[in-house]
Design a protein around this motif. Structure first.
Motif, PDB file in Angstrom:
ATOM      1  N   UNK A  38      43.714  32.061  28.297  1.00 20.35           N
ATOM      2  CA  UNK A  38      44.548  30.956  28.786  1.00 20.35           C
ATOM      3  C   UNK A  38      43.635  29.823  29.248  1.00 20.35           C
ATOM      4  N   UNK A  39      42.805  29.291  28.360  1.00 24.83           N
ATOM      5  CA  UNK A  39      41.790  28.310  28.755  1.00 24.83           C
ATOM      6  C   UNK A  39      42.401  27.057  29.371  1.00 24.83           C
ATOM      7  N   UNK A  40      41.785  26.607  30.471  1.00 22.02           N
ATOM      8  CA  UNK A  40      42.246  25.400  31.143  1.00 22.02           C
ATOM      9  C   UNK A  40      43.448  25.597  32.037  1.00 22.02           C
ATOM     10  N   UNK A  41      44.024  26.803  32.037  1.00 19.33           N
ATOM     11  CA  UNK A  41      45.215  27.084  32.846  1.00 19.33           C
ATOM     12  C   UNK A  41      44.805  27.750  34.155  1.00 19.33           C
ATOM     13  N   UNK A  42      45.342  27.257  35.253  1.00 17.62           N
ATOM     14  CA  UNK A  42      45.054  27.861  36.552  1.00 17.62           C
ATOM     15  C   UNK A  42      45.906  29.118  36.705  1.00 17.62           C
ATOM     16  N   UNK A  43      45.249  30.266  36.863  1.00 11.93           N
ATOM     17  CA  UNK A  43      45.950  31.545  36.978  1.00 11.93           C
ATOM     18  C   UNK A  43      45.969  31.948  38.453  1.00 11.93           C
ATOM     19  N   UNK A  44      47.155  32.129  39.039  1.00  7.67           N
ATOM     20  CA  UNK A  44      47.224  32.540  40.447  1.00  7.67           C
ATOM     21  C   UNK A  44      46.562  33.891  40.677  1.00  7.67           C
ATOM     22  N   UNK A  45      46.021  34.062  41.868  1.00  8.54           N
ATOM     23  CA  UNK A  45      45.336  35.313  42.195  1.00  8.54           C
ATOM     24  C   UNK A  45      46.280  36.503  42.124  1.00  8.54           C
ATOM     25  N   UNK A  46      47.520  36.322  42.545  1.00  8.08           N
ATOM     26  CA  UNK A  46      48.457  37.450  42.505  1.00  8.08           C
ATOM     27  C   UNK A  46      48.698  37.906  41.070  1.00  8.08           C
ATOM     28  N   UNK A  47      48.626  36.966  40.114  1.00  9.38           N
ATOM     29  CA  UNK A  47      48.790  37.338  38.711  1.00  9.38           C
ATOM     30  C   UNK A  47      47.569  38.091  38.199  1.00  9.38           C
TER      31      UNK A  47
ATOM     32  N   UNK B  16      40.796  26.551  45.522  1.00  2.00           N
ATOM     33  CA  UNK B  16      41.078  27.247  46.783  1.00  2.00           C
ATOM     34  C   UNK B  16      42.575  27.230  47.096  1.00  2.00           C
ATOM     35  N   UNK B  17      43.083  28.417  47.366  1.00  2.00           N
ATOM     36  CA  UNK B  17      44.487  28.550  47.715  1.00  2.00           C
ATOM     37  C   UNK B  17      45.435  28.498  46.536  1.00  2.00           C
ATOM     38  N   UNK B  18      44.898  28.320  45.323  1.00  2.00           N
ATOM     39  CA  UNK B  18      45.762  28.215  44.139  1.00  2.00           C
ATOM     40  C   UNK B  18      45.463  29.330  43.146  1.00  2.00           C
ATOM     41  N   UNK B  19      44.235  29.347  42.598  1.00  2.00           N
ATOM     42  CA  UNK B  19      43.901  30.374  41.622  1.00  2.00           C
ATOM     43  C   UNK B  19      42.569  30.089  40.952  1.00  2.00           C
TER      44      UNK B  19
END
Length: 239
Positions: A169-178, A219-222
Motif C-alpha cells: 500500500x505504497x504512500x498510504x498511511x496505515x494506522x497502528x491498530x491495523x 505521530x499519532x496517526x500511523x
C-alpha cells in the motif's frame, strides 16, 4: 527438524519435555529462567518456544512481553492457570497458543504442529502475493524474499510481513491498530512492539527515524512506506 526452546523452572517437567520432544525428532534447548530465555533467543534461532509462567526471576507474562520485543518466534504458554481473562491477556500480549498443565505429549505435539503450520504460512490478507516494487525495494511474497538495490535483505518473519504489508500500500498511511490486526494478528497491543520492529527494519534499510528514506512515521496517526524522491539532475551550466 524443528528446534524448540523449553523455558521451565520445574526440573521434573523440563526433563520430561526434553525427553519427549527429543524422541519426536526435535532439536531441544532448555533454560529455567526468563533472562536465560532472552539470551537464548538473542543468540539462536528457534522454531517455537514453550514458555512456563512460574519462573523464579520474572513472571512468565512479563517474560512473554520481553520476548516479543526482540523476536517473532511462535510461543506456546504452558500454564497451570486456567483463568480465562488471563489466557486472553496472554494471547493479546503475543502468545500463539497455550496449554493448561497437566497435558499429554500428544496434545503438545498437536498444538506445536498447528503453530508451526501457521508460522510458515502467509497470514490471510496480511502479505500480498504479487511481486512488489517500490523504488529500490523488490519484494517477492511467495518466496518471502526482499532486496534493496539488488542486495538481499536478511529479515525475520515479522520484519518481512511488516515490510510487505506496507509496501503493498505504497504512500498510504496505515494506522497502528491495523498493523497490529493484520501483521501481528492482535486486536490490541503495545505500540512499542511496532516501534521496535520498525527500528530493526529501518536499520536493515539503511535509514533512521530522524532521516527516513522509505519508512515514515506520522505521530499519532500511523506508518507509511513510499519511495525516496528521485534526485533531479543538475542544471547545465552556462558559460
Amino acid at each position: 527438524m524443528p528446534s524448540v526452546l523449553v523455558v521451565e523452572d520445574d526440573q521434573f517437567v523440563r526433563s520430561a519435555l526434553i525427553r519427549h520432544l527429543t524422541e519426536a525428532s526435535h532439536t531441544v534447548r532448555s533454560v529455567g529462567t526468563a533472562l536465560d530465555a532472552l539470551r537464548e533467543v538473542a543468540h539462536f534461532r528457534f522454531d517455537v518456544v514453550i514458555l512456563g509462567l512460574g519462573l523464579p526471576d520474572l513472571d512468565g507474562s512479563e517474560a512473554l512481553r520481553m520476548l516479543r520485543r526482540i523476536t517473532d518466534v511462535p510461543v506456546i504458554i504452558a500454564t497451570e492457570r486456567g483463568d480465562e481473562s488471563e489466557i486472553v491477556r496472554l494471547l493479546n500480549d503475543g502468545a500463539d497458543d497455550y496449554l493448561t498443565k497437566p497435558f499429554s505429549v500428544e496434545h503438545l505435539s498437536a498444538r506445536m504442529a498447528a503453530v508451526l503450520r501457521r508460522s510458515r504460512s502467509v497470514p490471510g490478507g496480511a502479505v500480498p502475493r504479487r511481486m512488489i516494487r517500490v523504488g529500490g525495494l523488490t519484494i517477492d511474497p511467495p518466496r518471502r524474499q526482499a532486496e534493496l538495490d539488488g542486495v538481499r535483505l536478511d529479515l525475520t518473519r515479522r520484519e518481512f510481513d511488516l515490510l510487505a504489508f506496507l509496501a503493498g500500500r505504497p504512500g498510504e498511511v496505515v494506522p497502528r491498530r491495523e498493523l497490529l490486526a493484520e501483521v501481528w494478528r492482535q486486536s490490541y497491543g503495545d505500540d512499542q512492539t511496532i516501534d521496535v520492529h520498525l527500528s530493526w527494519l529501518r536499520r536493515k534499510l539503511g535509514e533512521t527515524a530522524a532521516r527516513p528514506r522509505y519508512l515514515h512515521t506520522l505521530r499519532g496517526v500511523g506508518v507509511k512506506l513510499e519511495p525516496p524522491p528521485v534526485a533531479e539532475p543538475p542544471s547545465p551550466s552556462t558559460s
